[in-house]
Design an enzyme around this catalytic site. Sequence first.
Site, short mmCIF file in Angstrom:
data_model
loop_
_atom_site.label_atom_id
_atom_site.label_comp_id
_atom_site.label_asym_id
_atom_site.label_seq_id
_atom_site.Cartn_x
_atom_site.Cartn_y
_atom_site.Cartn_z
N SER A 94 47.29 45.48 19.99
CA SER A 94 46.45 44.63 21.21
C SER A 94 45.28 43.37 20.21
CB SER A 94 44.85 46.14 20.68
OG SER A 94 46.04 46.92 21.37
N ASN A 124 40.40 40.06 16.39
CA ASN A 124 41.00 40.53 16.30
C ASN A 124 42.57 41.56 16.77
OD1 ASN A 124 41.45 42.31 13.30
ND2 ASN A 124 40.58 44.69 14.13
N ASP A 151 37.39 48.00 15.85
CA ASP A 151 38.38 47.88 16.43
C ASP A 151 38.04 48.23 17.52
OD1 ASP A 151 39.77 48.10 14.39
OD2 ASP A 151 40.20 49.76 14.33
N GLY A 200 49.12 38.66 5.16
CA GLY A 200 48.98 37.61 5.95
C GLY A 200 50.29 37.04 6.65
N SER A 201 50.72 38.10 7.04
CA SER A 201 51.74 37.71 8.09
C SER A 201 51.50 36.45 9.44
CB SER A 201 52.67 38.61 7.75
OG SER A 201 52.34 39.77 8.96
N ASN A 202 50.42 37.57 10.30
CA ASN A 202 49.60 37.53 10.99
C ASN A 202 48.72 35.63 10.83
OD1 ASN A 202 49.55 39.45 13.54
ND2 ASN A 202 49.53 40.93 11.52
N ARG A 230 27.42 44.11 1.55
CA ARG A 230 28.23 43.93 2.34
C ARG A 230 27.91 42.55 2.82
NH1 ARG A 230 32.11 46.40 4.39
NH2 ARG A 230 31.20 48.77 3.56
N MET A 283 40.31 43.99 6.07
CA MET A 283 39.77 45.14 5.47
C MET A 283 38.96 45.18 5.06
SD MET A 283 42.99 46.16 6.73
CE MET A 283 43.39 47.80 5.81
N ARG A 284 37.63 44.76 5.81
CA ARG A 284 36.18 44.78 5.78
C ARG A 284 35.83 44.95 6.65
NH1 ARG A 284 34.06 45.22 1.02
NH2 ARG A 284 31.84 44.30 1.75
N ALA A 292 55.56 41.97 17.18
CA ALA A 292 55.83 41.91 18.49
C ALA A 292 53.84 41.78 18.25
CB ALA A 292 54.78 43.34 19.27
N GLU A 293 53.04 41.81 17.35
CA GLU A 293 51.85 40.79 16.64
C GLU A 293 52.12 39.77 16.58
OE1 GLU A 293 50.29 42.58 13.24
OE2 GLU A 293 51.33 44.62 13.81
N HIS A 334 45.16 45.22 15.95
CA HIS A 334 44.97 45.86 15.55
C HIS A 334 45.96 46.59 16.30
CE1 HIS A 334 43.38 49.71 14.31
NE2 HIS A 334 43.93 50.31 15.09
#
Length: 333
Positions: free
Chosen positions: A154, A125, A163, A31-33, A83, A108-109, A191-192, A127
């Site tokens: 991105s 998102n 993606d 969860g760093s982003n 799902r 990650m789903r 950078a993210e 990526h």
Amino acid sequence: MDRHPSGVSRANRTGTVQVKAKVGVLISGRGSNMAALLYAARHPSCPYELVLVAANDPEAPGLKLAAAEGVPTFAHSHKGLKRAEFDRIVDAQLRSAGAEYVALAGYMRLLSPEFVAGWEGRMLNIHPSLLPRYKGLGTHQQALDAGDSHAGCSVHIVTAELDDGPVLGQTAVAILPGDTAESLAARVLMAEHQLYPRMLAEFVTRERQPEWLLNKVREHALALPQADEVTSHGMPCFGIEKGKKFAYFSQGNHGDGVIAILVKTTAPEEQAMLIESDPARYYRPAYFGDGWVGIKLDLGDTDWDHIGDRLDKSWRTVAPRKLLGLKDIADQF
Ligand code: GRF
């Protein structure tokens, strides 16, 4: 004050008070982003706030951080659920938290088509590659193996394809001699963390940016038969080629600070009726008389089908008879 789904509060008929856009973040791990989004949101000028951090893994470390920072969290394991079934649970949580946008941050789903459709144009998102290169997993190793000079990240709008979807922004990160997938990932991650909060902030405010709004108007106006764009009195305006004008894009004209489209009305009383029905949105444009109406575009909740419809109606009031006939025939198909 009147609340709108886009998170805009209308204060009065002369202006708007902007409230923060509400964002739900989906994570699966570290969860760093999410943390980068969260701390960026702490700055008063940030146009969004996090209303929920949800994870498909109750052990996701990012959940603890979000909770410690006072952000509501939700965790539910996807195990044993279909799902679409699992996505419905997450969707319900996002909606009850009041989320208007979703930010995927290491989620990650694969998402069900229903979930993606429900957040169409409202879900981003991040990526770790320079898309369209290296979709999916293992991006850093692929960049190294390909001998690329740069890797990167991105931010893109989420569509049904993994993606894929329009890229909103990218940061290139130089690959250094001796880089491993891990060392490169660590630099790309920095950078993210810079890119995501910026892109999200731009995204949630873009529906109030003049350039975006003009392009949207342009898309609709120029789709009408024989329509062209010229500039008149400093305003982009749309007319029938060599003929009359049917729309003006007004940005702060006469110092009114308003971004609006001016279109022709179809009946004498229509201007007054529209203004009465929604005085925060419609207005009498100065110097245009009663045959035109101004529709504010920067309220954050513009219905573009309605604008398309008004442009069509306005175009009809100035189109030569022959062209009208042709359009009527075309519209039947
Ligand atoms: C990031 O590299 C992100 O680009 C990718 O998954 C990773 C998640 O890391 N989608 P974190 O959970 O945000 O730290």
